[in-house]
Motif scaffolding. Structure first.
Motif, short mmCIF file in Angstrom:
data_model
loop_
_atom_site.label_atom_id
_atom_site.label_comp_id
_atom_site.label_asym_id
_atom_site.label_seq_id
_atom_site.Cartn_x
_atom_site.Cartn_y
_atom_site.Cartn_z
N ALA A 248 -10.41 -28.97 -21.36
CA ALA A 248 -11.00 -30.26 -20.96
C ALA A 248 -12.31 -30.04 -20.22
O ALA A 248 -13.29 -30.78 -20.43
CB ALA A 248 -10.01 -31.03 -20.09
N ALA A 249 -12.36 -29.03 -19.37
CA ALA A 249 -13.61 -28.73 -18.66
C ALA A 249 -14.72 -28.37 -19.64
O ALA A 249 -15.88 -28.78 -19.48
CB ALA A 249 -13.38 -27.58 -17.67
N GLY A 250 -14.37 -27.59 -20.67
CA GLY A 250 -15.36 -27.22 -21.67
C GLY A 250 -15.88 -28.42 -22.44
O GLY A 250 -17.08 -28.50 -22.76
N LEU A 251 -15.00 -29.38 -22.73
CA LEU A 251 -15.44 -30.59 -23.43
C LEU A 251 -16.39 -31.41 -22.56
O LEU A 251 -17.37 -31.98 -23.05
CB LEU A 251 -14.23 -31.41 -23.84
CG LEU A 251 -13.41 -30.81 -24.99
CD1 LEU A 251 -12.07 -31.51 -25.13
CD2 LEU A 251 -14.19 -30.89 -26.30
N VAL A 252 -16.12 -31.48 -21.26
CA VAL A 252 -17.04 -32.18 -20.36
C VAL A 252 -18.38 -31.46 -20.35
O VAL A 252 -19.45 -32.09 -20.38
CB VAL A 252 -16.45 -32.27 -18.94
CG1 VAL A 252 -17.47 -32.89 -17.99
CG2 VAL A 252 -15.16 -33.07 -18.93
N TRP A 259 -13.42 -36.77 -21.02
CA TRP A 259 -12.39 -35.79 -20.68
C TRP A 259 -12.31 -35.54 -19.18
O TRP A 259 -11.45 -34.79 -18.72
CB TRP A 259 -12.63 -34.48 -21.43
CG TRP A 259 -12.20 -34.60 -22.87
CD1 TRP A 259 -12.97 -34.97 -23.93
CD2 TRP A 259 -10.89 -34.41 -23.36
NE1 TRP A 259 -12.21 -35.01 -25.08
CE2 TRP A 259 -10.93 -34.66 -24.75
CE3 TRP A 259 -9.67 -34.04 -22.77
CZ2 TRP A 259 -9.79 -34.56 -25.55
CZ3 TRP A 259 -8.55 -33.93 -23.58
CH2 TRP A 259 -8.61 -34.19 -24.95
N LEU A 260 -13.20 -36.18 -18.39
CA LEU A 260 -13.03 -36.11 -16.94
C LEU A 260 -11.72 -36.75 -16.49
O LEU A 260 -11.05 -36.28 -15.57
CB LEU A 260 -14.20 -36.80 -16.23
CG LEU A 260 -15.49 -36.00 -16.04
CD1 LEU A 260 -16.58 -36.89 -15.46
CD2 LEU A 260 -15.24 -34.80 -15.12
N THR A 261 -11.34 -37.86 -17.18
CA THR A 261 -10.11 -38.57 -16.78
C THR A 261 -8.86 -37.71 -16.97
O THR A 261 -8.04 -37.60 -16.04
CB THR A 261 -10.00 -39.89 -17.55
OG1 THR A 261 -11.15 -40.69 -17.27
CG2 THR A 261 -8.74 -40.64 -17.15
N PRO A 262 -8.66 -37.06 -18.16
CA PRO A 262 -7.49 -36.15 -18.27
C PRO A 262 -7.53 -35.01 -17.27
O PRO A 262 -6.48 -34.59 -16.76
CB PRO A 262 -7.59 -35.64 -19.71
CG PRO A 262 -8.41 -36.63 -20.44
CD PRO A 262 -9.37 -37.19 -19.44
N LEU A 283 -13.49 -29.88 -11.53
CA LEU A 283 -14.10 -31.19 -11.25
C LEU A 283 -15.26 -31.04 -10.27
O LEU A 283 -16.29 -31.69 -10.40
CB LEU A 283 -13.05 -32.15 -10.69
CG LEU A 283 -12.01 -32.66 -11.69
CD1 LEU A 283 -10.92 -33.42 -10.95
CD2 LEU A 283 -12.67 -33.56 -12.74
N GLY A 284 -15.08 -30.18 -9.27
CA GLY A 284 -16.15 -29.96 -8.31
C GLY A 284 -17.38 -29.33 -8.95
O GLY A 284 -18.51 -29.63 -8.55
N LEU A 285 -17.18 -28.49 -9.95
CA LEU A 285 -18.30 -27.84 -10.62
C LEU A 285 -18.98 -28.76 -11.62
O LEU A 285 -20.21 -28.73 -11.79
CB LEU A 285 -17.81 -26.58 -11.35
CG LEU A 285 -17.37 -25.40 -10.48
CD1 LEU A 285 -16.71 -24.33 -11.33
CD2 LEU A 285 -18.55 -24.82 -9.73
N LEU A 286 -18.19 -29.61 -12.30
CA LEU A 286 -18.72 -30.41 -13.40
C LEU A 286 -19.37 -31.71 -12.94
O LEU A 286 -20.45 -32.07 -13.40
CB LEU A 286 -17.61 -30.70 -14.41
CG LEU A 286 -17.04 -29.48 -15.14
CD1 LEU A 286 -15.77 -29.85 -15.88
CD2 LEU A 286 -18.07 -28.91 -16.11
N ASP A 287 -18.67 -32.44 -12.08
CA ASP A 287 -19.20 -33.73 -11.61
C ASP A 287 -18.45 -34.14 -10.36
O ASP A 287 -17.52 -34.95 -10.40
CB ASP A 287 -19.06 -34.81 -12.69
CG ASP A 287 -19.84 -36.07 -12.35
OD1 ASP A 287 -20.25 -36.20 -11.19
OD2 ASP A 287 -20.05 -36.90 -13.24
N GLY A 288 -18.85 -33.56 -9.23
CA GLY A 288 -18.16 -33.84 -7.98
C GLY A 288 -18.28 -35.29 -7.55
O GLY A 288 -17.34 -35.85 -6.97
N ASN A 289 -19.41 -35.94 -7.86
CA ASN A 289 -19.58 -37.33 -7.45
C ASN A 289 -18.52 -38.23 -8.06
O ASN A 289 -18.01 -39.14 -7.41
CB ASN A 289 -20.98 -37.82 -7.84
CG ASN A 289 -22.06 -37.23 -6.95
OD1 ASN A 289 -21.92 -37.21 -5.73
ND2 ASN A 289 -23.11 -36.71 -7.55
N ALA A 290 -18.18 -37.98 -9.33
CA ALA A 290 -17.20 -38.82 -10.02
C ALA A 290 -15.79 -38.62 -9.46
O ALA A 290 -14.93 -39.48 -9.65
CB ALA A 290 -17.21 -38.53 -11.51
#
Length: 381
Positions: A248-252, A259-262, A283-290
């Motif tokens: 899921a992280a790779g898809l984001v 894929w942030l939601t799953p 999540l912290g690496l990909l988009d912490g704000n979200a």
């Protein structure tokens, strides 16, 4: 050796550069067993090197023989003592004896004390690597625990050789766990383009944990393209969270933000604290704000320690210990670094207790705001 003799030995070792201390050290070592030589001279932090041990033992034939039996001497001294063929045979015997100890239950057979040093020699000595190490790695009669230990040591010192062995081992059944050892080392220790074929192949490893590590290694290498996205989509639907989280992280990473939601849901549903922390880390690496609300919720729901709030409830003088999820949330909030995030970290330190991780984050942000440090990213976890 009684405690007072041990203290005298410690003093002699500390001052071993002085001739008088060296003379005493040589004299006291004459009656030591091989185990005592290893325990009291080699393994201690301020102990002697193999070359120094060779100097000590060279004038005492019986002591020199004990050190050679235990493989404690430098390679040239061992070859001089045993001869090349006998030393190769001894190295193999030590490894096979360790294999027997691993196979026999209830510790009925002791582990071989020289195995640690044999392992060193097998990668240092090219002849031993070719004639002993590689055949042992391919020998199914050797305990898998021993083969895995040999592979870890080879990966530490010559990862390309370990990767080549793993690629060749893929052609034969029963090697998946050993291949996983090399994959894990490559994925967690800055993978290189030379590791890519092995990591791609490891996506078919029967061990879900190894498949997840292979994904993580490929993400670190910047794998991309339509075929990679299709592979990630397939992996993201596996039943194993060890695979679904990095997929899921790779898809984001590839721009599929749905894929942030799953991934956020896995921070709640994953079966172990370490897997939940892994989802939080991504999540912290990909988009912490979200995911800021999620990180704050993890801190808010962490239970306060009983007793002294600034330390372990069993021993207040010890620092607090956080769960993996809390540590991942702290790292993510520190990476974001807004006033709201830093206030949450201060509140966590007051309510939950202070850890080295929190101290490092606070020190970093204070220095950054004071322009005493040219660094825009918070320190790693």
């Amino acid at each position: 050796m009684d405690p007072y003799e041990q203290l005298n030995l410690c003093i002699a070792l500390t001052w071993k550069e002085r001739p008088e201390a060296w003379r005493l050290l040589t004299e006291w070592c004459q009656d030591m067993s091989a185990e005592e030589l290893e325990r009291d001279l080699i393994r201690v932090d301020w102990g002697v090197s193999r070359d120094e041990l060779a100097r000590i033992t060279r004038t005492h034939p019986a002591l020199h023989h004990r050190a050679a039996e235990a493989l404690l001497l430098p390679l040239p001294d061992l070859i001089a003592h045993w001869g090349e063929e006998r030393l190769l045979h001894r190295l193999e015997r030590v490894v096979r004896a360790e294999s027997v100890a691993c196979k026999v239950p209830y510790n009925l057979v002791k582990h071989h004390p020289a195995f640690h040093w044999a392992n060193d020699l097998l990668f240092q000595w090219d002849v031993a690597r070719r004639r002993v190490l590689y055949p042992l790695l391919c020998d199914a009669d050797v305990a898998s625990q021993v083969r895995s230990h040999l592979l870890e040591h080879l990966s530490d010192h010559d990862r390309p050789a370990a990767v080549r062995w793993a690629r060749a081992a893929e052609r034969y059944p029963g090697n998946a766990p050993l291949i996983g050892t090399v994959v894990q080392h490559a994925a967690l220790n800055t993978p290189t383009p030379e590791d890519r074929p092995l990591l791609l192949s490891a996506l078919r490893n029967p061990d879900a944990r190894i498949r997840g590590l292979a994904i993580e290694g490929l993400l670190a290498l910047g794998e991309s393209g339509p075929a990679w996205v299709d592979r990630l989509l397939s992996l993201a639907h596996e039943p194993h969270p060890e695979v679904r989280i990095p997929a899921a992280a790779g898809l984001v990473q590839q721009g599929q933000r749905e894929w942030l939601t799953p991934l956020q849901q896995l921070t709640l549903d994953a079966p172990t604290p370490f897997l939940r922390a892994e989802a939080l880390r991504w999540l912290g690496l990909l988009d912490g704000n979200a995911s800021r609300a999620l990180f704050l919720q993890v801190l808010a729901s962490a239970p306060s320690p009983k007793g002294d709030s600034h330390g372990c409830p069993c021993c207040p003088c010890l620092p607090a210990v956080f769960s993996p999820e809390v540590e991942a949330a702290i790292e993510a909030l520190s990476r974001l670094g807004t006033d709201e995030d830093l206030s949450a970290l201060l509140d966590a330190g007051v309510r939950l207790g202070c850890t080295l991780q929190l101290e490092e984050q606070w020190t970093h942000h204070l220095a950054r705001r004071g322009d005493r440090m040219n660094c825009n990213e918070p320190p790693g976890g």
